[in-house]
Design an enzyme around this catalytic site. Sequence first.
Site, PDB file in Angstrom:
ATOM      1  N   SER A 153      -2.231  14.156  -6.672  1.00 36.76           N
ATOM      2  CA  SER A 153      -1.530  14.378  -5.401  1.00 36.76           C
ATOM      3  C   SER A 153      -2.321  15.169  -4.381  1.00 36.76           C
ATOM      4  O   SER A 153      -3.292  15.831  -4.720  1.00 36.76           O
ATOM      5  CB  SER A 153      -0.265  15.183  -5.666  1.00 36.76           C
ATOM      6  OG  SER A 153       0.493  14.565  -6.669  1.00 36.76           O
ATOM      7  N   SER A 196       1.168   9.335  -7.011  1.00 37.61           N
ATOM      8  CA  SER A 196       0.799  10.521  -6.226  1.00 37.61           C
ATOM      9  C   SER A 196       1.986  11.163  -5.552  1.00 37.61           C
ATOM     10  O   SER A 196       2.919  10.485  -5.137  1.00 37.61           O
ATOM     11  CB  SER A 196      -0.153  10.108  -5.096  1.00 37.61           C
ATOM     12  OG  SER A 196      -1.449   9.979  -5.566  1.00 37.61           O
ATOM     13  N   ASP A 208       2.005  12.752  -2.336  1.00 43.99           N
ATOM     14  CA  ASP A 208       1.211  13.050  -1.142  1.00 43.99           C
ATOM     15  C   ASP A 208       2.178  13.407  -0.028  1.00 43.99           C
ATOM     16  O   ASP A 208       2.827  12.545   0.551  1.00 43.99           O
ATOM     17  CB  ASP A 208       0.354  11.836  -0.767  1.00 43.99           C
ATOM     18  CG  ASP A 208      -0.642  11.489  -1.868  1.00 43.99           C
ATOM     19  OD1 ASP A 208      -0.985  10.308  -2.018  1.00 43.99           O
ATOM     20  OD2 ASP A 208      -1.059  12.419  -2.598  1.00 43.99           O
TER      21      ASP A 208
END
Lengths: 387, 341
Positions: free
Chosen positions: A265, A303, A305
């Site tokens: 991430s 991820s 993000d």
Amino acid sequence: MGLGAAALPILGFTGGAGALTAERRVRLRALGIVIGDLQPGEHNAITDVVGVKVGHVTLIKGEGPLVEGEGPVRTGVTAILPHGGDLSRSPVFAADFTLNGNGELTGMGAVRRTGLLGAPVFFTNTSSVGAVYDGAMGWMLEQNPDLFKGGLHPEPAVGETWAEFLHDTTGRHVRPEHAVEAINAASGGPVAEGCVGGGTGMRAYGFKAGIGSASRKVPCGDQVYTVGTLVQANFGRRPQLRVDGVPVGREITDLMEERGGKTKSMLAVVATDAPLIPSQLRRVCKRVALGMARTGAISTPGSGDLVLAFTNGNRLQADETPAAHSVGMLTDRCLSSLYKGVVEATEEAILNSLTMADTMVGRDGNTIHALPLYRLVEVMRAHGRLK
Amino acid sequence: MSRLRALGINIGDYLPGRQNAITDVRGVSVGHADIRAANLRTGITAVVPYAPDIAERKLFIGRFAVDGGDAMSGLGVAEDFGTFSSPIVLAPAPVVGRVYEALIRYGLARDPGLGTETGWPPVVVGVDDTAYNEPALTYEQLTQAHVHEALANARADKVVMGDAGIGGGLQAFGYKGGVGTASRMAGDYTTGVLVAVNGGRAGALRIGGYSLLAGGEPDGPDTFVAIVATDAPLIPRQLERLAGRAVLGLATAGLWGPYTREGLVLAFSTTGIVQQERQGPTIDVLSVDEEGLYPLFASAAFAAEEAVLDGLLAAGETERLKALPQQGWPEAVRAMQQDAR
């Protein structure tokens, strides 16, 4: 332009090219690698936005086999304060953006509802979000016992990335007091990068990473605004890595993690002094993704993000009698220049997290190697980027 | 035809504006074009958010989409920038494209000196009036000239409700539906709502919170559109919230109910960045503080609820659907409201 061969003394080598021990870590720009063409701020960090403060608490303890609850410990807390005053009484405009949602950035309630951030921002490891929130909330209540009486109901913004490859994640090593310690350590000036704070145990593109920061001056008309990014980089696979477009990850194929594990991430916080309203800040958040993409990432399904952006250029007082207040907003032409600053600063912040991080050995001897700077310079030179 | 207030029934708090209409928000005008032909009773309603002499017409807007109901043009700019600069036109779904084209031409004809992005993109909301109208026939009969007619008819005072404009082919709660409007004044600000009263199951209607009527025919298209205007200085996020609060009023009336397919609420402020001098890098706009929002939110909810009921009361009889009967229940609702005090 570029240091190239002159970078060797900066990197502090001992012995010849084949005998390097530990390279001294330096920032990307010190290697002569320049991202974009806007000028950075004085410290080339998020703190170049006047009023923004950053503090870290770094927890490194023990080595060898993982003993849950004891260690090894490779984690910490990074605190980012939009300004040094009482954030709950003087909140800043903010917005968040989820590029890929397999992560946590707790505390977006008031931000999404009102477009206001009335609390500090924290980055830490995945299992410590609760402890950090807890400590931060205690601090906020102490600052302002009337925290829940107003209309804002601010929450600490606490983001995480996954440190399990090096760190005893299930051990309760981050405690609420560490959040307060990070707040108290927060200051302006240069920002420590790499294996510090929440980024201590993190890696990106198969190299040791963690905290990185950068800033840009954005001229518009007769004004010059500042925008800065701070990232906690924990994403990407080696073949993806690009430095200013050069496919470094395809040329430095060794020094991989010595066991498996998943990278995950990126957390990013963007600060500016440009007057923006929340809808504009949401648009700014999305440009962080473009900066991330320039380093090669694709933001995979696994991820987390997550991006948060704020401006301290529109100051609001939450405790005056309700009225209408004047707020500024950048014209689209200036917003365009600001976007450029965000993309460049994000790209550079990620690369700084790589150049500033040291090789780290964690639990069970898991090792993440630092990006070898001498070889990075060689690759850039071979691609015609440095003399 | 009486309005709800004239029947002695109050909805919520605050007083209405002079017309008890969305046009009480200064600068807003509403125009209709009615299209009637064999087997066709449809029309177009245009909400013009700015006075004709305003050149630079960028206003702030916020959306609330019920069950993802975002069938509008101009969505990209409204969603990402929170702005718009065109009349908001409610039209039958089959002719959205034609209306879009008409608005482009209208904008170009009106302002040859301004850039093409002024008045762009057109905001057109497609409304399902298939309770009365076959899409193929609407598609054949409704023309760009009807759009220009609606815009030319726009008035800043009284709003014709009921079967006017887009109201022609609407149905709600088993009755003839139509266009409804109402407004509220809270503090320094006026907030008005216009609703395409379309949908709601038979028996779902609530008048002043009381369910009194079993309703007529079973159910037709269950999608609604509401437009909220305010002269309060609100920025986009705040307008998204205002739109969300207006929909509460629609739910209280029963228009947004468990079986609703979709709905859309657009809320705009007539302040914002109209007529800004663009010399420096920044524009100054006003924004109401957080605590000042709540009377506006409540205003929108009350006005929305009343707009639904007034739209039903204004609708005329048709062969297919009766209008909401006006006997019996007013007295009962008045009595219940009296008891509640």
